[in-house]
Motif scaffolding. Sequence first.
Motif, PDB file in Angstrom:
ATOM      1  N   SER A  45     -17.727 -24.402   2.950  1.00  0.00           N
ATOM      2  CA  SER A  45     -16.460 -23.592   2.631  1.00  0.00           C
ATOM      3  C   SER A  45     -16.576 -23.045   1.326  1.00  0.00           C
ATOM      4  CB  SER A  45     -15.081 -24.301   3.005  1.00  0.00           C
ATOM      5  OG  SER A  45     -14.762 -25.461   2.288  1.00  0.00           O
ATOM      6  N   ASN A  46     -17.363 -24.027   0.222  1.00  0.00           N
ATOM      7  CA  ASN A  46     -17.435 -23.311  -0.956  1.00  0.00           C
ATOM      8  C   ASN A  46     -18.233 -22.258  -1.195  1.00  0.00           C
ATOM      9  OD1 ASN A  46     -15.722 -25.737  -1.563  1.00  0.00           O
ATOM     10  ND2 ASN A  46     -17.326 -26.930  -2.775  1.00  0.00           N
ATOM     11  N   LYS A  47     -17.928 -21.488  -1.992  1.00  0.00           N
ATOM     12  CA  LYS A  47     -18.577 -20.245  -2.361  1.00  0.00           C
ATOM     13  C   LYS A  47     -19.282 -20.296  -3.764  1.00  0.00           C
ATOM     14  CE  LYS A  47     -17.149 -18.371   1.519  1.00  0.00           C
ATOM     15  NZ  LYS A  47     -17.900 -18.453   2.593  1.00  0.00           N
ATOM     16  N   ILE A  48     -20.322 -19.829  -3.817  1.00  0.00           N
ATOM     17  CA  ILE A  48     -21.004 -19.717  -4.905  1.00  0.00           C
ATOM     18  C   ILE A  48     -20.504 -18.804  -6.041  1.00  0.00           C
ATOM     19  CG2 ILE A  48     -22.766 -17.821  -4.609  1.00  0.00           C
ATOM     20  CD1 ILE A  48     -25.224 -19.323  -5.989  1.00  0.00           C
ATOM     21  N   GLN A  49     -20.294 -19.149  -7.198  1.00  0.00           N
ATOM     22  CA  GLN A  49     -19.654 -18.330  -8.286  1.00  0.00           C
ATOM     23  C   GLN A  49     -20.685 -17.673  -9.228  1.00  0.00           C
ATOM     24  OE1 GLN A  49     -16.031 -18.017  -8.220  1.00  0.00           O
ATOM     25  NE2 GLN A  49     -16.179 -18.940  -6.339  1.00  0.00           N
ATOM     26  N   ALA A  50     -20.450 -16.344  -9.707  1.00  0.00           N
ATOM     27  CA  ALA A  50     -21.192 -15.721 -10.676  1.00  0.00           C
ATOM     28  C   ALA A  50     -20.693 -16.179 -12.097  1.00  0.00           C
ATOM     29  CB  ALA A  50     -20.951 -14.310 -10.626  1.00  0.00           C
ATOM     30  N   GLY A  51     -21.794 -16.153 -12.988  1.00  0.00           N
ATOM     31  CA  GLY A  51     -21.587 -16.915 -14.139  1.00  0.00           C
ATOM     32  C   GLY A  51     -21.573 -15.337 -15.188  1.00  0.00           C
ATOM     33  N   GLU A  52     -22.675 -15.477 -16.027  1.00  0.00           N
ATOM     34  CA  GLU A  52     -22.677 -14.206 -16.835  1.00  0.00           C
ATOM     35  C   GLU A  52     -23.018 -12.903 -16.164  1.00  0.00           C
ATOM     36  OE1 GLU A  52     -26.052 -16.310 -16.647  1.00  0.00           O
ATOM     37  OE2 GLU A  52     -24.823 -16.866 -18.201  1.00  0.00           O
ATOM     38  N   GLY A  53     -23.277 -12.656 -14.975  1.00  0.00           N
ATOM     39  CA  GLY A  53     -23.587 -11.733 -14.083  1.00  0.00           C
ATOM     40  C   GLY A  53     -22.362 -10.823 -13.746  1.00  0.00           C
ATOM     41  N   CYS A  54     -20.986 -11.401 -13.999  1.00  0.00           N
ATOM     42  CA  CYS A  54     -19.948 -10.970 -13.879  1.00  0.00           C
ATOM     43  C   CYS A  54     -19.895  -9.690 -14.913  1.00  0.00           C
ATOM     44  CB  CYS A  54     -18.875 -11.540 -14.190  1.00  0.00           C
ATOM     45  SG  CYS A  54     -18.591 -12.841 -12.982  1.00  0.00           S
ATOM     46  N   ARG A  55     -20.624  -9.582 -15.710  1.00  0.00           N
ATOM     47  CA  ARG A  55     -20.408  -8.377 -16.847  1.00  0.00           C
ATOM     48  C   ARG A  55     -20.932  -7.243 -16.263  1.00  0.00           C
ATOM     49  NH1 ARG A  55     -16.757  -8.604 -19.959  1.00  0.00           N
ATOM     50  NH2 ARG A  55     -17.575  -6.695 -20.940  1.00  0.00           N
ATOM     51  N   THR A  56     -21.811  -7.288 -15.040  1.00  0.00           N
ATOM     52  CA  THR A  56     -22.492  -5.980 -14.468  1.00  0.00           C
ATOM     53  C   THR A  56     -21.259  -5.211 -13.928  1.00  0.00           C
ATOM     54  OG1 THR A  56     -22.928  -7.068 -12.444  1.00  0.00           O
ATOM     55  CG2 THR A  56     -24.514  -7.048 -14.292  1.00  0.00           C
ATOM     56  N   CYS A  57     -20.080  -5.741 -13.502  1.00  0.00           N
ATOM     57  CA  CYS A  57     -18.995  -5.357 -12.721  1.00  0.00           C
ATOM     58  C   CYS A  57     -18.411  -4.172 -13.759  1.00  0.00           C
ATOM     59  CB  CYS A  57     -18.033  -6.027 -11.983  1.00  0.00           C
ATOM     60  SG  CYS A  57     -18.879  -7.060 -10.655  1.00  0.00           S
ATOM     61  N   TYR A  58     -18.106  -5.094 -15.260  1.00  0.00           N
ATOM     62  CA  TYR A  58     -17.324  -4.357 -16.040  1.00  0.00           C
ATOM     63  C   TYR A  58     -18.172  -3.304 -16.820  1.00  0.00           C
ATOM     64  CZ  TYR A  58     -14.440  -8.315 -15.479  1.00  0.00           C
ATOM     65  OH  TYR A  58     -13.581  -9.351 -14.880  1.00  0.00           O
ATOM     66  N   GLN A  59     -19.355  -3.469 -16.809  1.00  0.00           N
ATOM     67  CA  GLN A  59     -20.321  -2.403 -17.673  1.00  0.00           C
ATOM     68  C   GLN A  59     -20.953  -1.636 -16.744  1.00  0.00           C
ATOM     69  OE1 GLN A  59     -22.598  -5.256 -19.975  1.00  0.00           O
ATOM     70  NE2 GLN A  59     -20.735  -5.504 -21.654  1.00  0.00           N
ATOM     71  N   ARG A  60     -20.682  -1.507 -15.500  1.00  0.00           N
ATOM     72  CA  ARG A  60     -21.324  -0.842 -14.334  1.00  0.00           C
ATOM     73  C   ARG A  60     -21.713   0.679 -14.908  1.00  0.00           C
ATOM     74  NH1 ARG A  60     -23.261  -0.926  -9.769  1.00  0.00           N
ATOM     75  NH2 ARG A  60     -22.477  -2.844  -9.301  1.00  0.00           N
ATOM     76  N   LYS A  61     -20.672   1.418 -15.454  1.00  0.00           N
ATOM     77  CA  LYS A  61     -20.651   2.727 -15.834  1.00  0.00           C
ATOM     78  C   LYS A  61     -21.703   2.933 -16.999  1.00  0.00           C
ATOM     79  CE  LYS A  61     -17.148   5.230 -13.563  1.00  0.00           C
ATOM     80  NZ  LYS A  61     -17.722   5.564 -12.203  1.00  0.00           N
ATOM     81  N   LYS A  62     -21.502   2.024 -17.920  1.00  0.00           N
ATOM     82  CA  LYS A  62     -22.393   2.202 -19.163  1.00  0.00           C
ATOM     83  C   LYS A  62     -23.879   1.764 -18.655  1.00  0.00           C
ATOM     84  CE  LYS A  62     -20.940   0.988 -23.473  1.00  0.00           C
ATOM     85  NZ  LYS A  62     -20.554  -0.508 -24.284  1.00  0.00           N
ATOM     86  N   ILE A  63     -24.058   0.953 -17.832  1.00  0.00           N
ATOM     87  CA  ILE A  63     -25.482   0.805 -17.514  1.00  0.00           C
ATOM     88  C   ILE A  63     -26.041   1.777 -16.793  1.00  0.00           C
ATOM     89  CG2 ILE A  63     -26.940  -0.933 -16.075  1.00  0.00           C
ATOM     90  CD1 ILE A  63     -24.913  -3.199 -16.637  1.00  0.00           C
ATOM     91  N   GLY A  64     -25.405   2.413 -15.929  1.00  0.00           N
ATOM     92  CA  GLY A  64     -25.755   3.808 -15.152  1.00  0.00           C
ATOM     93  C   GLY A  64     -25.966   4.714 -16.188  1.00  0.00           C
ATOM     94  N   GLN A  65     -25.254   4.948 -17.161  1.00  0.00           N
ATOM     95  CA  GLN A  65     -25.558   5.922 -18.053  1.00  0.00           C
ATOM     96  C   GLN A  65     -26.731   5.954 -18.768  1.00  0.00           C
ATOM     97  OE1 GLN A  65     -21.791   5.927 -20.525  1.00  0.00           O
ATOM     98  NE2 GLN A  65     -20.784   7.176 -19.039  1.00  0.00           N
TER      99      GLN A  65
END
Length: 78
Positions: A45-65
């Motif tokens: 029932s335990n789920k894996i947690q993201a570490g520093e990869g979470c930044r991709t969610c916040y920086q998605r638009k900047k990475i795409g640009q």
Amino acid sequence: MQKKDMWPAIKDLPPRKQEAVLVTYFKQGPVYFKRFLAKNKGLPSNKIQAGEGCRTCYQRKKIGQAMGIDVDSLEPAK
């Protein structure tokens, strides 16, 4: 190790969280997933947690640009 090896651990997560976990794996290497497996042995029932990869969610638009793509459609930016 490939994404297919991690699929059972991430398949129920939302797509952006899957991406964050895979980015964390990319940055930390196989030890990241091995630690999760060792720590959660017998606890499905335990789920894996993201570490520093979470930044991709916040920086998605900047990475795409920077890559010249529209992150919503994954098409070349207009």
